[in-house]
Design a protein around this motif. Structure first.
Motif, PDB file in Angstrom:
ATOM      1  N   ASP B 246       0.868  -1.181   0.000  1.00 52.17           N
ATOM      2  CA  ASP B 246       0.000   0.000   0.000  1.00 52.17           C
ATOM      3  C   ASP B 246       0.907   1.235   0.000  1.00 52.17           C
ATOM      4  O   ASP B 246       1.100   1.893   1.017  1.00 52.17           O
ATOM      5  CB  ASP B 246      -0.889  -0.032   1.246  1.00 52.17           C
ATOM      6  CG  ASP B 246      -1.952   1.048   1.173  1.00 52.17           C
ATOM      7  OD1 ASP B 246      -2.223   1.550   0.057  1.00 52.17           O
ATOM      8  OD2 ASP B 246      -2.492   1.396   2.242  1.00 52.17           O
ATOM      9  N   ARG B 247       1.455   1.519  -1.149  1.00 50.26           N
ATOM     10  CA  ARG B 247       2.525   2.496  -1.283  1.00 50.26           C
ATOM     11  C   ARG B 247       2.091   3.924  -0.892  1.00 50.26           C
ATOM     12  O   ARG B 247       1.019   4.369  -1.293  1.00 50.26           O
ATOM     13  CB  ARG B 247       2.974   2.485  -2.745  1.00 50.26           C
ATOM     14  CG  ARG B 247       4.243   3.219  -3.029  1.00 50.26           C
ATOM     15  CD  ARG B 247       4.359   3.489  -4.508  1.00 50.26           C
ATOM     16  NE  ARG B 247       4.659   2.292  -5.270  1.00 50.26           N
ATOM     17  CZ  ARG B 247       4.430   2.182  -6.580  1.00 50.26           C
ATOM     18  NH1 ARG B 247       3.879   3.182  -7.252  1.00 50.26           N
ATOM     19  NH2 ARG B 247       4.731   1.078  -7.209  1.00 50.26           N
ATOM     20  N   PRO B 248       2.938   4.659  -0.145  1.00 50.25           N
ATOM     21  CA  PRO B 248       2.619   6.067   0.128  1.00 50.25           C
ATOM     22  C   PRO B 248       2.674   6.890  -1.156  1.00 50.25           C
ATOM     23  O   PRO B 248       3.353   6.512  -2.112  1.00 50.25           O
ATOM     24  CB  PRO B 248       3.720   6.499   1.098  1.00 50.25           C
ATOM     25  CG  PRO B 248       4.835   5.529   0.904  1.00 50.25           C
ATOM     26  CD  PRO B 248       4.196   4.236   0.494  1.00 50.25           C
ATOM     27  N   THR B 249       1.950   8.005  -1.176  1.00 51.69           N
ATOM     28  CA  THR B 249       1.980   8.871  -2.366  1.00 51.69           C
ATOM     29  C   THR B 249       2.926  10.049  -2.165  1.00 51.69           C
ATOM     30  O   THR B 249       3.206  10.793  -3.094  1.00 51.69           O
ATOM     31  CB  THR B 249       0.577   9.431  -2.670  1.00 51.69           C
ATOM     32  OG1 THR B 249       0.163  10.244  -1.557  1.00 51.69           O
ATOM     33  CG2 THR B 249      -0.423   8.302  -2.887  1.00 51.69           C
ATOM     34  N   ALA B 250       3.389  10.206  -0.910  1.00 57.47           N
ATOM     35  CA  ALA B 250       4.298  11.315  -0.617  1.00 57.47           C
ATOM     36  C   ALA B 250       5.230  10.945   0.523  1.00 57.47           C
ATOM     37  O   ALA B 250       4.938  10.056   1.325  1.00 57.47           O
ATOM     38  CB  ALA B 250       3.499  12.566  -0.259  1.00 57.47           C
ATOM     39  N   ILE B 251       6.368  11.645   0.581  1.00 56.82           N
ATOM     40  CA  ILE B 251       7.360  11.382   1.627  1.00 56.82           C
ATOM     41  C   ILE B 251       7.844  12.711   2.193  1.00 56.82           C
ATOM     42  O   ILE B 251       8.142  13.639   1.438  1.00 56.82           O
ATOM     43  CB  ILE B 251       8.584  10.631   1.056  1.00 56.82           C
ATOM     44  CG1 ILE B 251       8.154   9.331   0.350  1.00 56.82           C
ATOM     45  CG2 ILE B 251       9.600  10.321   2.156  1.00 56.82           C
ATOM     46  CD1 ILE B 251       9.223   8.750  -0.574  1.00 56.82           C
ATOM     47  N   PHE B 252       7.906  12.803   3.506  1.00 61.05           N
ATOM     48  CA  PHE B 252       8.596  13.925   4.135  1.00 61.05           C
ATOM     49  C   PHE B 252       9.911  13.378   4.669  1.00 61.05           C
ATOM     50  O   PHE B 252       9.935  12.460   5.489  1.00 61.05           O
ATOM     51  CB  PHE B 252       7.759  14.536   5.265  1.00 61.05           C
ATOM     52  CG  PHE B 252       8.566  15.417   6.175  1.00 61.05           C
ATOM     53  CD1 PHE B 252       9.354  16.449   5.660  1.00 61.05           C
ATOM     54  CD2 PHE B 252       8.569  15.217   7.553  1.00 61.05           C
ATOM     55  CE1 PHE B 252      10.119  17.260   6.494  1.00 61.05           C
ATOM     56  CE2 PHE B 252       9.335  16.018   8.397  1.00 61.05           C
ATOM     57  CZ  PHE B 252      10.112  17.040   7.866  1.00 61.05           C
ATOM     58  N   SER B 253      11.021  13.936   4.174  1.00 57.37           N
ATOM     59  CA  SER B 253      12.336  13.487   4.609  1.00 57.37           C
ATOM     60  C   SER B 253      12.986  14.566   5.468  1.00 57.37           C
ATOM     61  O   SER B 253      12.955  15.746   5.115  1.00 57.37           O
ATOM     62  CB  SER B 253      13.209  13.201   3.390  1.00 57.37           C
ATOM     63  OG  SER B 253      14.556  13.134   3.795  1.00 57.37           O
ATOM     64  N   THR B 254      13.601  14.173   6.583  1.00 52.55           N
ATOM     65  CA  THR B 254      14.164  15.167   7.508  1.00 52.55           C
ATOM     66  C   THR B 254      15.536  15.686   7.070  1.00 52.55           C
ATOM     67  O   THR B 254      16.168  16.442   7.801  1.00 52.55           O
ATOM     68  CB  THR B 254      14.318  14.566   8.924  1.00 52.55           C
ATOM     69  OG1 THR B 254      15.208  13.446   8.830  1.00 52.55           O
ATOM     70  CG2 THR B 254      12.981  14.138   9.478  1.00 52.55           C
ATOM     71  N   ALA B 255      16.017  15.266   5.905  1.00 56.12           N
ATOM     72  CA  ALA B 255      17.296  15.786   5.395  1.00 56.12           C
ATOM     73  C   ALA B 255      17.298  15.705   3.870  1.00 56.12           C
ATOM     74  O   ALA B 255      16.876  14.699   3.299  1.00 56.12           O
ATOM     75  CB  ALA B 255      18.476  15.004   5.959  1.00 56.12           C
ATOM     76  N   ASP B 256      17.793  16.755   3.225  1.00 53.24           N
ATOM     77  CA  ASP B 256      17.888  16.774   1.757  1.00 53.24           C
ATOM     78  C   ASP B 256      18.664  15.571   1.240  1.00 53.24           C
ATOM     79  O   ASP B 256      18.341  14.993   0.206  1.00 53.24           O
ATOM     80  CB  ASP B 256      18.617  18.043   1.276  1.00 53.24           C
ATOM     81  CG  ASP B 256      17.803  19.297   1.491  1.00 53.24           C
ATOM     82  OD1 ASP B 256      16.573  19.180   1.693  1.00 53.24           O
ATOM     83  OD2 ASP B 256      18.396  20.388   1.468  1.00 53.24           O
ATOM     84  N   ILE B 257      19.711  15.215   1.989  1.00 54.60           N
ATOM     85  CA  ILE B 257      20.594  14.153   1.505  1.00 54.60           C
ATOM     86  C   ILE B 257      19.864  12.804   1.464  1.00 54.60           C
ATOM     87  O   ILE B 257      20.096  11.997   0.558  1.00 54.60           O
ATOM     88  CB  ILE B 257      21.879  14.094   2.387  1.00 54.60           C
ATOM     89  CG1 ILE B 257      22.909  13.130   1.837  1.00 54.60           C
ATOM     90  CG2 ILE B 257      21.582  13.739   3.830  1.00 54.60           C
ATOM     91  CD1 ILE B 257      23.856  13.757   0.889  1.00 54.60           C
ATOM     92  N   VAL B 280       9.195  16.045   0.104  1.00 56.64           N
ATOM     93  CA  VAL B 280       9.659  17.315   0.672  1.00 56.64           C
ATOM     94  C   VAL B 280      10.902  17.020   1.499  1.00 56.64           C
ATOM     95  O   VAL B 280      10.924  16.065   2.281  1.00 56.64           O
ATOM     96  CB  VAL B 280       8.591  17.973   1.579  1.00 56.64           C
ATOM     97  CG1 VAL B 280       9.150  19.229   2.254  1.00 56.64           C
ATOM     98  CG2 VAL B 280       7.348  18.324   0.777  1.00 56.64           C
ATOM     99  N   GLY B 281      11.939  17.821   1.311  1.00 56.41           N
ATOM    100  CA  GLY B 281      13.190  17.625   2.041  1.00 56.41           C
ATOM    101  C   GLY B 281      13.343  18.582   3.214  1.00 56.41           C
ATOM    102  O   GLY B 281      12.379  19.213   3.646  1.00 56.41           O
ATOM    103  N   PHE B 282      14.576  18.681   3.713  1.00 57.42           N
ATOM    104  CA  PHE B 282      14.856  19.553   4.857  1.00 57.42           C
ATOM    105  C   PHE B 282      16.306  20.027   4.782  1.00 57.42           C
ATOM    106  O   PHE B 282      17.202  19.229   4.520  1.00 57.42           O
ATOM    107  CB  PHE B 282      14.646  18.778   6.161  1.00 57.42           C
ATOM    108  CG  PHE B 282      14.224  19.644   7.329  1.00 57.42           C
ATOM    109  CD1 PHE B 282      12.948  19.569   7.846  1.00 57.42           C
ATOM    110  CD2 PHE B 282      15.112  20.556   7.893  1.00 57.42           C
ATOM    111  CE1 PHE B 282      12.546  20.363   8.925  1.00 57.42           C
ATOM    112  CE2 PHE B 282      14.724  21.356   8.960  1.00 57.42           C
ATOM    113  CZ  PHE B 282      13.438  21.260   9.480  1.00 57.42           C
ATOM    114  N   ASP B 283      16.547  21.271   5.021  1.00 59.91           N
ATOM    115  CA  ASP B 283      17.858  21.937   5.136  1.00 59.91           C
ATOM    116  C   ASP B 283      18.066  23.004   4.066  1.00 59.91           C
ATOM    117  O   ASP B 283      18.564  24.078   4.342  1.00 59.91           O
ATOM    118  CB  ASP B 283      19.053  20.964   5.048  1.00 59.91           C
ATOM    119  CG  ASP B 283      19.219  20.100   6.296  1.00 59.91           C
ATOM    120  OD1 ASP B 283      18.685  20.494   7.350  1.00 59.91           O
ATOM    121  OD2 ASP B 283      19.844  19.031   6.201  1.00 59.91           O
ATOM    122  N   ASP B 284      17.723  22.659   2.821  1.00 61.78           N
ATOM    123  CA  ASP B 284      18.078  23.492   1.681  1.00 61.78           C
ATOM    124  C   ASP B 284      19.586  23.660   1.527  1.00 61.78           C
ATOM    125  O   ASP B 284      20.097  24.771   1.398  1.00 61.78           O
ATOM    126  CB  ASP B 284      17.383  24.859   1.718  1.00 61.78           C
ATOM    127  CG  ASP B 284      17.352  25.498   0.333  1.00 61.78           C
ATOM    128  OD1 ASP B 284      17.204  24.760  -0.656  1.00 61.78           O
ATOM    129  OD2 ASP B 284      17.504  26.742   0.237  1.00 61.78           O
TER     130      ASP B 284
END
Lengths: 339, 339
Positions: B246-257, B280-284
């Protein structure tokens, strides 16, 4: 919050003795007779206030600081470190790790415009200096007269009295370019940072030309791209090459990070690697393994470069050959197609 | 090659005077009368041999070292620095740049297993300590008793007597997750390094859950990926998610890497971002701007984090609020699609 470090005066006050007495106790001087109860009072005060004698004192006595200075290229003179290239992070990481293992610490400092690194080195009593990359000639001038051992990583200042660690940059670039030629490419672009005498980029440029010459291919000035070692510049190159009239079919880039940018630039222009254009990188940083497509590249042993540099600084009594040359290897991945 | 630093003894020998005389001349002592010709001899020897007095001596007198220690997370206890995440390079670069501008140098040192950083700090007489990331509780224990100012970057050890610099990690993660919810996503995965109490990852995990809860979405344990902050782990996640039932359609990742790795992993499984899965990533960090597609991410001001840390160490007399919280911003790029 308190910002002052505990010193002998504080101990003296706490233990209600003179500073001289504190000094005698701390330095375990045998030439002074001090009452056991006084020694105990001083030791208790030391423990209570958390005093630890300073390495600065030890450094003065031993004439050794156990401190190694590392100079990394800056984005511009007087500006920040060029850490956007993963190569420098990996190298610094290796230097620190090996130095730590041998009981040394690492001081990192860029220099301001017109500041001499010798000034920093002498002030800090550095036991050794590692200079990465090339700097203006006058940067080295001052350092010639120091007795502090200096290791240059990735520079070709052969006439200087320093140790050096490098790879065969010219030969490596020739191997990379020949690899493309063997895959049927004859229109091969060169992408690099600024080409300066004494630098690895210049050597790699020579190696690129060597390979072309041996294959009777004329160097085409329109195929030489030389700017900054960055993904931004790479992306620029990618776009430019995509729109070039007589477009090259392959690119040799002197840094993975530039190659990474080029791939992105080409993608934006709807060109794909390696189907439309092949590319070979340099360094084999993590970027090479994790970009898409994975990069065929010249692998150099970054850890060993750092390790060897530290070892040369710490134990160089019996070193007769000032120049250490490390091996390279071409790693085949997905970024080159047969033409 | 000589490896010994020039000291006063060398000057004395060269100038044919006593060490005491050299010391008097160098320290410009007024309480001693020395012949002008002797002073000249010493000065000539100083120039000839390139002697510069050591900061170690100055440090002992002033009780100030103008040295700031920086601790960066290691890949494992006792191992190398975690420089593969560009965030640390950018932060260190900013710390060094601001410190240099204020006349300070930066000492970087990891710690070996069971080694206390306080030992290093005291030995070096550090004027301040910047600790990046979280460490085991006992790591901070020793430092509580030092009078050296300490700044923690990105940790939530609120009960400690240190300065801290952070962003609102929980709120930032909530904003990122809400952004995905507003784009129509309800099956949202969470990808991060190890989730530890006191750490930014834990806070971001709470923020992720806050957003789901507010939107009446149940947390699905199968959507929580927690491993290491690396592109390798991201690529792993990408492959796993691609094959998830049941695959997710989106991911929030706590780091760009990590996000960068996920994109690569998904690509290998022939899934595309954002068409198949949004992220969506994190840090830029630069990675966010230069991956393909460009990453929608939470931007934090890395330079300011470093700058503020150095400023707090050097000038903290009138600081009443120990905790500095910097702003963040969601940057919309190409990695999220409306569902």
């Amino acid at each position: 919050m308190a910002t002052r470090r505990i010193n002998m005066k504080d101990i003296a006050r706490e233990a209600n003795v003179s500073v001289a007495t504190v000094s005698y106790v701390i330095n375990k001087r045998k030439d002074q007779t001090i009452a056991k109860s006084t020694i105990k009072r001083v030791e208790d005060a030391v423990k209570k206030l958390g005093y630890v004698p300073n390495l600065a004192a030890k450094a003065l006595v031993e004439n050794k600081s156990y401190l190694i200075g590392v100079v990394i290229p800056q984005t511009e003179p007087g500006k920040q470190f060029m850490f956007s290239n993963p190569f420098y992070g990996e190298l610094l990481s290796s230097i620190e790790f090996v130095a730590r293992d041998k009981g040394y610490h690492v001081l990192i400092s860029g220099t301001d415009v017109d500041q001499s690194y010798l000034e920093i080195a002498n002030k800090r009593g550095l036991d050794g200096i590692i200079i990465v990359g090339i700097h203006p000639d006058n940067y080295y001038e001052d350092l010639k007269n120091t007795s502090i051992p200096v290791v240059l990583i990735d520079s070709y200042c052969d006439n200087l009295p320093f140790f050096s660690i490098s790879i065969e940059d010219r030969k490596s670039a020739k191997i990379a370019t020949q690899y493309l030629i063997n895959k049927g490419h004859r229109k091969i672009a060169f992408a690099s940072g600024v080409i300066t005498g004494n630098g690895v980029t210049y050597e790699r440029f020579l190696g690129y030309k060597d390979a072309l010459e041996e294959a009777n291919i004329e160097v085409n000035d329109d195929y030489i791209y030389s700017g900054t070692v960055s993904q931004e510049y790479g992306a620029d190159i990618g776009l430019k090459i995509a729109n070039q009239k007589d477009r090259p079919t392959a690119i040799f880039s002197t840094a993975d990070i530039i190659a990474f940018g080029i791939i992105n630039g080409l993608k934006k222009a709807k060109l794909s690697v390696p189907n439309d254009i092949s590319i070979v990188g340099f360094d084999d940083t993590w970027i090479a393994r994790d970009c898409d497509p994975q990069l065929t590249t010249i692998k150099q042993d970054v850890f060993k470069k750092g390790q060897k540099a530290v070892e040369l600084l710490i134990d160089n009594e019996n070193i007769t050959n000032k120049n250490t040359v490390l091996d390279i290897e071409l790693i085949e991945r997905e970024s080159v197609a047969q033409l």
